[in-house]
Motif scaffolding. Structure first.
Motif, PDB file in Angstrom:
ATOM      1  N   VAL A 113      14.316  -0.123  -2.582  1.00 23.87           N
ATOM      2  CA  VAL A 113      13.080  -0.799  -2.182  1.00 23.87           C
ATOM      3  C   VAL A 113      13.350  -2.290  -2.019  1.00 23.87           C
ATOM      4  CG1 VAL A 113      10.640  -1.180  -2.749  1.00 23.87           C
ATOM      5  CG2 VAL A 113      11.807   0.862  -3.623  1.00 23.87           C
ATOM      6  N   SER A 114      12.649  -2.930  -1.087  1.00 20.18           N
ATOM      7  CA  SER A 114      12.745  -4.387  -0.952  1.00 20.18           C
ATOM      8  C   SER A 114      11.371  -4.973  -0.658  1.00 20.18           C
ATOM      9  CB  SER A 114      13.728  -4.775   0.160  1.00 20.18           C
ATOM     10  OG  SER A 114      13.240  -4.350   1.432  1.00 20.18           O
ATOM     11  N   PHE A 115      11.187  -6.214  -1.089  1.00 18.80           N
ATOM     12  CA  PHE A 115       9.956  -6.964  -0.848  1.00 18.80           C
ATOM     13  C   PHE A 115      10.318  -8.353  -0.331  1.00 18.80           C
ATOM     14  CE2 PHE A 115       8.537  -4.066  -4.206  1.00 18.80           C
ATOM     15  CZ  PHE A 115       7.234  -3.751  -3.857  1.00 18.80           C
TER      16      PHE A 115
ATOM     17  N   VAL B 170       0.851  -1.181   0.000  1.00 14.57           N
ATOM     18  CA  VAL B 170       0.000   0.000   0.000  1.00 14.57           C
ATOM     19  C   VAL B 170       0.887   1.231   0.000  1.00 14.57           C
ATOM     20  CG1 VAL B 170      -1.763   1.285   1.245  1.00 14.57           C
ATOM     21  CG2 VAL B 170      -1.809  -1.212   1.253  1.00 14.57           C
ATOM     22  N   VAL B 171       0.698   2.107  -0.972  1.00 14.82           N
ATOM     23  CA  VAL B 171       1.517   3.314  -1.054  1.00 14.82           C
ATOM     24  C   VAL B 171       1.060   4.293   0.009  1.00 14.82           C
ATOM     25  CG1 VAL B 171       2.254   5.209  -2.516  1.00 14.82           C
ATOM     26  CG2 VAL B 171       1.804   2.966  -3.520  1.00 14.82           C
ATOM     27  N   SER B 172       1.976   4.728   0.879  1.00 16.72           N
ATOM     28  CA  SER B 172       1.642   5.671   1.938  1.00 16.72           C
ATOM     29  C   SER B 172       1.916   7.088   1.463  1.00 16.72           C
ATOM     30  CB  SER B 172       2.451   5.373   3.207  1.00 16.72           C
ATOM     31  OG  SER B 172       3.790   5.785   3.021  1.00 16.72           O
ATOM     32  N   ALA B 173       1.465   8.056   2.263  1.00 12.30           N
ATOM     33  CA  ALA B 173       1.651   9.452   1.891  1.00 12.30           C
ATOM     34  C   ALA B 173       3.111   9.861   1.959  1.00 12.30           C
ATOM     35  CB  ALA B 173       0.813  10.340   2.811  1.00 12.30           C
ATOM     36  N   SER B 174       3.923   9.142   2.731  1.00  5.73           N
ATOM     37  CA  SER B 174       5.311   9.548   2.936  1.00  5.73           C
ATOM     38  C   SER B 174       6.275   8.946   1.925  1.00  5.73           C
ATOM     39  CB  SER B 174       5.754   9.157   4.352  1.00  5.73           C
ATOM     40  OG  SER B 174       5.672   7.752   4.518  1.00  5.73           O
ATOM     41  N   THR B 175       5.840   8.027   1.102  1.00  6.43           N
ATOM     42  CA  THR B 175       6.722   7.378   0.127  1.00  6.43           C
ATOM     43  C   THR B 175       5.931   7.036  -1.130  1.00  6.43           C
ATOM     44  OG1 THR B 175       8.068   5.413  -0.335  1.00  6.43           O
ATOM     45  CG2 THR B 175       6.304   5.167   1.275  1.00  6.43           C
ATOM     46  N   PRO B 176       6.558   7.137  -2.294  1.00  6.16           N
ATOM     47  CA  PRO B 176       5.852   6.755  -3.527  1.00  6.16           C
ATOM     48  C   PRO B 176       5.882   5.263  -3.791  1.00  6.16           C
ATOM     49  CG  PRO B 176       8.030   7.569  -4.065  1.00  6.16           C
ATOM     50  CD  PRO B 176       7.872   7.737  -2.571  1.00  6.16           C
ATOM     51  N   TYR B 177       6.598   4.505  -2.943  1.00  4.95           N
ATOM     52  CA  TYR B 177       6.807   3.087  -3.197  1.00  4.95           C
ATOM     53  C   TYR B 177       5.788   2.207  -2.471  1.00  4.95           C
ATOM     54  CZ  TYR B 177      11.330   4.962  -4.619  1.00  4.95           C
ATOM     55  OH  TYR B 177      12.322   5.707  -5.200  1.00  4.95           O
ATOM     56  N   ALA B 178       5.499   1.062  -3.068  1.00  2.78           N
ATOM     57  CA  ALA B 178       4.646   0.071  -2.414  1.00  2.78           C
ATOM     58  C   ALA B 178       5.462  -0.854  -1.516  1.00  2.78           C
ATOM     59  CB  ALA B 178       3.902  -0.759  -3.462  1.00  2.78           C
ATOM     60  N   GLY B 179       6.725  -1.075  -1.850  1.00  2.00           N
ATOM     61  CA  GLY B 179       7.591  -1.921  -1.045  1.00  2.00           C
ATOM     62  C   GLY B 179       8.200  -1.178   0.120  1.00  2.00           C
ATOM     63  N   ALA B 180       8.952  -1.907   0.922  1.00  2.00           N
ATOM     64  CA  ALA B 180       9.623  -1.312   2.072  1.00  2.00           C
ATOM     65  C   ALA B 180      10.818  -0.500   1.584  1.00  2.00           C
ATOM     66  CB  ALA B 180      10.085  -2.401   3.037  1.00  2.00           C
TER      67      ALA B 180
ATOM     68  N   LEU C 250       8.296 -16.543  -6.166  1.00  2.00           N
ATOM     69  CA  LEU C 250       8.938 -15.241  -6.323  1.00  2.00           C
ATOM     70  C   LEU C 250       9.273 -14.976  -7.786  1.00  2.00           C
ATOM     71  CD1 LEU C 250      11.559 -13.802  -3.903  1.00  2.00           C
ATOM     72  CD2 LEU C 250      11.919 -13.631  -6.350  1.00  2.00           C
ATOM     73  N   ALA C 251       9.804 -15.986  -8.472  1.00  2.00           N
ATOM     74  CA  ALA C 251      10.196 -15.813  -9.876  1.00  2.00           C
ATOM     75  C   ALA C 251       8.983 -15.502 -10.749  1.00  2.00           C
ATOM     76  CB  ALA C 251      10.909 -17.062 -10.377  1.00  2.00           C
ATOM     77  N   ARG C 252       7.862 -16.145 -10.481  1.00  2.00           N
ATOM     78  CA  ARG C 252       6.659 -15.869 -11.283  1.00  2.00           C
ATOM     79  C   ARG C 252       6.126 -14.457 -11.022  1.00  2.00           C
ATOM     80  NH1 ARG C 252       5.360 -21.540  -9.794  1.00  2.00           N
ATOM     81  NH2 ARG C 252       5.795 -22.810 -11.649  1.00  2.00           N
ATOM     82  N   GLN C 253       6.270 -13.974  -9.800  1.00  2.00           N
ATOM     83  CA  GLN C 253       5.864 -12.594  -9.510  1.00  2.00           C
ATOM     84  C   GLN C 253       6.750 -11.614 -10.290  1.00  2.00           C
ATOM     85  OE1 GLN C 253       3.219 -11.878  -8.029  1.00  2.00           O
ATOM     86  NE2 GLN C 253       2.788 -13.151  -6.263  1.00  2.00           N
ATOM     87  N   ILE C 254       8.040 -11.915 -10.362  1.00  2.00           N
ATOM     88  CA  ILE C 254       8.941 -11.060 -11.136  1.00  2.00           C
ATOM     89  C   ILE C 254       8.553 -11.073 -12.612  1.00  2.00           C
ATOM     90  CG2 ILE C 254      11.323 -10.798 -11.940  1.00  2.00           C
ATOM     91  CD1 ILE C 254      12.226 -11.842  -9.193  1.00  2.00           C
ATOM     92  N   ALA C 255       8.290 -12.265 -13.152  1.00  2.00           N
ATOM     93  CA  ALA C 255       7.887 -12.367 -14.554  1.00  2.00           C
ATOM     94  C   ALA C 255       6.600 -11.593 -14.810  1.00  2.00           C
ATOM     95  CB  ALA C 255       7.716 -13.833 -14.947  1.00  2.00           C
ATOM     96  N   GLY C 256       5.645 -11.674 -13.884  1.00  2.00           N
ATOM     97  CA  GLY C 256       4.396 -10.937 -14.033  1.00  2.00           C
ATOM     98  C   GLY C 256       4.615  -9.437 -14.019  1.00  2.00           C
ATOM     99  N   ALA C 257       5.527  -8.968 -13.161  1.00  2.00           N
ATOM    100  CA  ALA C 257       5.828  -7.534 -13.116  1.00  2.00           C
ATOM    101  C   ALA C 257       6.501  -7.082 -14.409  1.00  2.00           C
ATOM    102  CB  ALA C 257       6.722  -7.224 -11.915  1.00  2.00           C
TER     103      ALA C 257
ATOM    104  N   ALA D  85       2.450  -4.677  -7.221  1.00  2.00           N
ATOM    105  CA  ALA D  85       3.239  -3.773  -6.391  1.00  2.00           C
ATOM    106  C   ALA D  85       4.655  -3.627  -6.930  1.00  2.00           C
ATOM    107  CB  ALA D  85       3.273  -4.276  -4.945  1.00  2.00           C
ATOM    108  N   LEU D  86       5.220  -4.733  -7.391  1.00  2.44           N
ATOM    109  CA  LEU D  86       6.577  -4.686  -7.939  1.00  2.44           C
ATOM    110  C   LEU D  86       6.609  -3.850  -9.222  1.00  2.44           C
ATOM    111  CD1 LEU D  86       9.505  -5.593  -7.755  1.00  2.44           C
ATOM    112  CD2 LEU D  86       8.861  -7.725  -8.906  1.00  2.44           C
ATOM    113  N   ALA D  87       5.636  -4.054 -10.101  1.00  2.00           N
ATOM    114  CA  ALA D  87       5.574  -3.270 -11.338  1.00  2.00           C
ATOM    115  C   ALA D  87       5.405  -1.787 -11.021  1.00  2.00           C
ATOM    116  CB  ALA D  87       4.428  -3.771 -12.215  1.00  2.00           C
ATOM    117  N   HIS D  88       4.600  -1.485 -10.013  1.00  2.00           N
ATOM    118  CA  HIS D  88       4.403  -0.087  -9.615  1.00  2.00           C
ATOM    119  C   HIS D  88       5.724   0.555  -9.225  1.00  2.00           C
ATOM    120  CE1 HIS D  88       3.859   3.032  -6.520  1.00  2.00           C
ATOM    121  NE2 HIS D  88       2.834   3.429  -7.268  1.00  2.00           N
TER     122      HIS D  88
END
Length: 213
Positions: A183-185, A38-48, A94-101, A194-197
């Protein structure tokens, strides 16, 4: 004290505590919000997010024998992760999530580096088979080496390698065009959306810096 007054005070206290608990649950802190994608107001990123520290340098060869360094990819964002080719659970997820992004990024290809966490089991052949099976053939480099070469990289990224009786750390790291970790996930909080974002955010930032030169 009058029993009715005492009862009224107790009811007020209970209601106040209940409202405070509901508000606390409804407003997660910044780390929880970003970790859940979830993108917060303090960062443009979805990841940590982490302070933009330079990524550790290395020199390894991939599954095709090509020498690979972080410096080769300066000027554009880079994805770094740690997997092993015979994994049957977290690595394929994890690899399939990367491929999807990468599918979502489309015309803006992102370099992807996978660093082995099982130097005794990963080979050039098994790594290429893994990439092909995960739809990452031609889209990622699987970096190999002996334990002496890989251990300093694992340590630098805070990654535990695969071992007997315990699993390796499964995380994705995004570096900006200057070679800095941004960023890290962890795998349990990673989604391709989220990764593509976050890839898009980093690419837009690098485009902005290039345009201002």
């Amino acid at each position: 004290m009058n029993p009715r007054v005492l009862l009224s005070l107790m009811v007020t206290l209970v209601v106040t505590l209940a409202v405070a608990a509901i508000l606390a649950l409804a407003r997660p802190d910044a780390e929880q919000g970003t970790a859940a994608g979830v993108v917060s107001a303090s960062t443009p990123y979805a990841g940590a997010t982490t302070p933009p520290a330079p990524a550790p340098e290395f020199r390894l060869r991939d599954q095709r024998g090509r020498e690979t360094t972080i410096a080769q990819f300066r000027g554009r964002p880079l994805l770094v992760t740690f997997l092993y080719s015979h994994c049957q659970d977290t690595c394929p997820i994890l690899a399939r999530q990367i491929a999807g992004a990468l599918d979502q990024v489309g015309g803006r290809p992102l370099p992807v580096i996978i660093i082995s966490v099982d130097p005794g089991g990963d080979t050039a052949e098994s790594s290429q088979r893994f990439l092909n099976r995960m739809r990452l053939g031609g889209r990622a480099r699987f970096l190999l080496g002996d334990r002496a070469r890989l251990a300093p990289i694992w340590k630098a990224y805070g990654v535990q390698p695969q071992g007997s009786g315990f699993d390796h750390s499964a995380k994705v790291f995004l570096l900006d065009g200057r070679g800095r970790q941004r960023v890290s996930f962890p795998v349990d909080q990673l989604t391709d959306d989220a990764l593509a974002h976050d890839i898009g955010v980093l690419q837009a930032q690098d485009d902005g810096r290039a345009a201002s030169r």
